[in-house]
Design an enzyme around this catalytic site. Structure first.
Site, PDB file in Angstrom:
ATOM      1  N   HIS A  94       1.669  -0.360   2.922  1.00 18.34           N
ATOM      2  CA  HIS A  94       2.246   0.511   2.043  1.00 18.34           C
ATOM      3  C   HIS A  94       3.440   0.251   1.421  1.00 18.34           C
ATOM      4  O   HIS A  94       4.261   0.863   0.874  1.00 18.34           O
ATOM      5  CB  HIS A  94       2.449   1.915   2.808  1.00 18.34           C
ATOM      6  CG  HIS A  94       2.399   3.013   1.904  1.00 18.34           C
ATOM      7  ND1 HIS A  94       3.540   3.961   1.608  1.00 18.34           N
ATOM      8  CD2 HIS A  94       1.580   3.407   1.031  1.00 18.34           C
ATOM      9  CE1 HIS A  94       3.324   4.785   0.902  1.00 18.34           C
ATOM     10  NE2 HIS A  94       1.889   4.427   0.430  1.00 18.34           N
ATOM     11  N   LYS A  96       6.359  -1.785  -0.738  1.00 18.63           N
ATOM     12  CA  LYS A  96       6.425  -1.959  -2.433  1.00 18.63           C
ATOM     13  C   LYS A  96       7.691  -2.534  -2.429  1.00 18.63           C
ATOM     14  O   LYS A  96       8.782  -2.017  -2.910  1.00 18.63           O
ATOM     15  CB  LYS A  96       6.451  -0.578  -3.042  1.00 18.63           C
ATOM     16  CG  LYS A  96       5.127   0.064  -3.000  1.00 18.63           C
ATOM     17  CD  LYS A  96       5.563   1.612  -3.291  1.00 18.63           C
ATOM     18  CE  LYS A  96       4.148   2.574  -2.919  1.00 18.63           C
ATOM     19  NZ  LYS A  96       4.564   3.600  -1.765  1.00 18.63           N
ATOM     20  N   ASP A 101      14.075 -15.187  -5.857  1.00 22.22           N
ATOM     21  CA  ASP A 101      14.672 -16.104  -5.324  1.00 22.22           C
ATOM     22  C   ASP A 101      15.498 -15.963  -4.416  1.00 22.22           C
ATOM     23  O   ASP A 101      16.808 -16.606  -4.140  1.00 22.22           O
ATOM     24  CB  ASP A 101      15.759 -16.573  -6.667  1.00 22.22           C
ATOM     25  CG  ASP A 101      14.936 -17.302  -7.918  1.00 22.22           C
ATOM     26  OD1 ASP A 101      13.776 -17.572  -7.676  1.00 22.22           O
ATOM     27  OD2 ASP A 101      15.379 -17.010  -9.021  1.00 22.22           O
TER      28      ASP A 101
END
Length: 151
Positions: A94, A96, A101
């Site tokens: 779940h 996100k 970089d």
């Protein structure tokens, strides 16, 4: 700027994400629960073409449920793997978050979907604090090692 908060009520979060992805030069590592927004897939594909090392982990359940997600990733332009949550099938990967970089972190409620952009109230936090980013990097590497390509 060390951090930035973007709210969907007042900003197009996808535009912020696209701009940050476009400015990435070395690597993009993301663990993204739901991903079916073509513009963001195109931004990652463009990054791959520029020579940026891109790795994406998707929730296996959402990938299998979503024909649009499978179509976005079917061309092989974006390296990705799939993962269930800690309890296997039925549980969710779940997260996100995306690391750009190794020095910029995107996280928050925002899924990379048209619904998140056009219907939902969402948020995106952009962090540039290496101590916090390193914790996410360690989590990403552990998830990547545990994940697998689609069957």
């Amino acid at each position: 700027m060390r951090s930035q908060i973007v709210m969907s009520r007042t900003h197009a979060i996808a535009e912020v994400v696209e701009s940050l992805v476009a400015n990435s030069a070395r690597s993009i590592d993301g663990a993204i629960y739901r991903f079916n927004k073509p513009h963001l897939a195109a931004a990652l594909s463009n990054a791959v073409r520029r020579g940026v090392m891109v790795r994406v982990i998707l929730d296996r359940n959402k990938y299998e449920e979503s024909r649009s997600t499978r179509e976005l990733f079917s061309g092989g332009a974006i390296p990705f793997r799939l993962l269930h949550g800690r309890q296997g099938p039925g549980s969710k990967m779940h997260h996100k978050f995306v690391i750009l970089d190794g020095k910029t972190l995107l996280t928050g409620s925002y899924n990379w979907t048209p619904e998140s952009e056009e219907q939902n109230y969402e948020n995106l936090l952009v962090l540039r604090e290496w101590e916090k980013i390193d914790l996410y990097r360690l989590e990403f590497e552990a998830l990547w090692a545990e994940s697998s390509p689609p069957a």
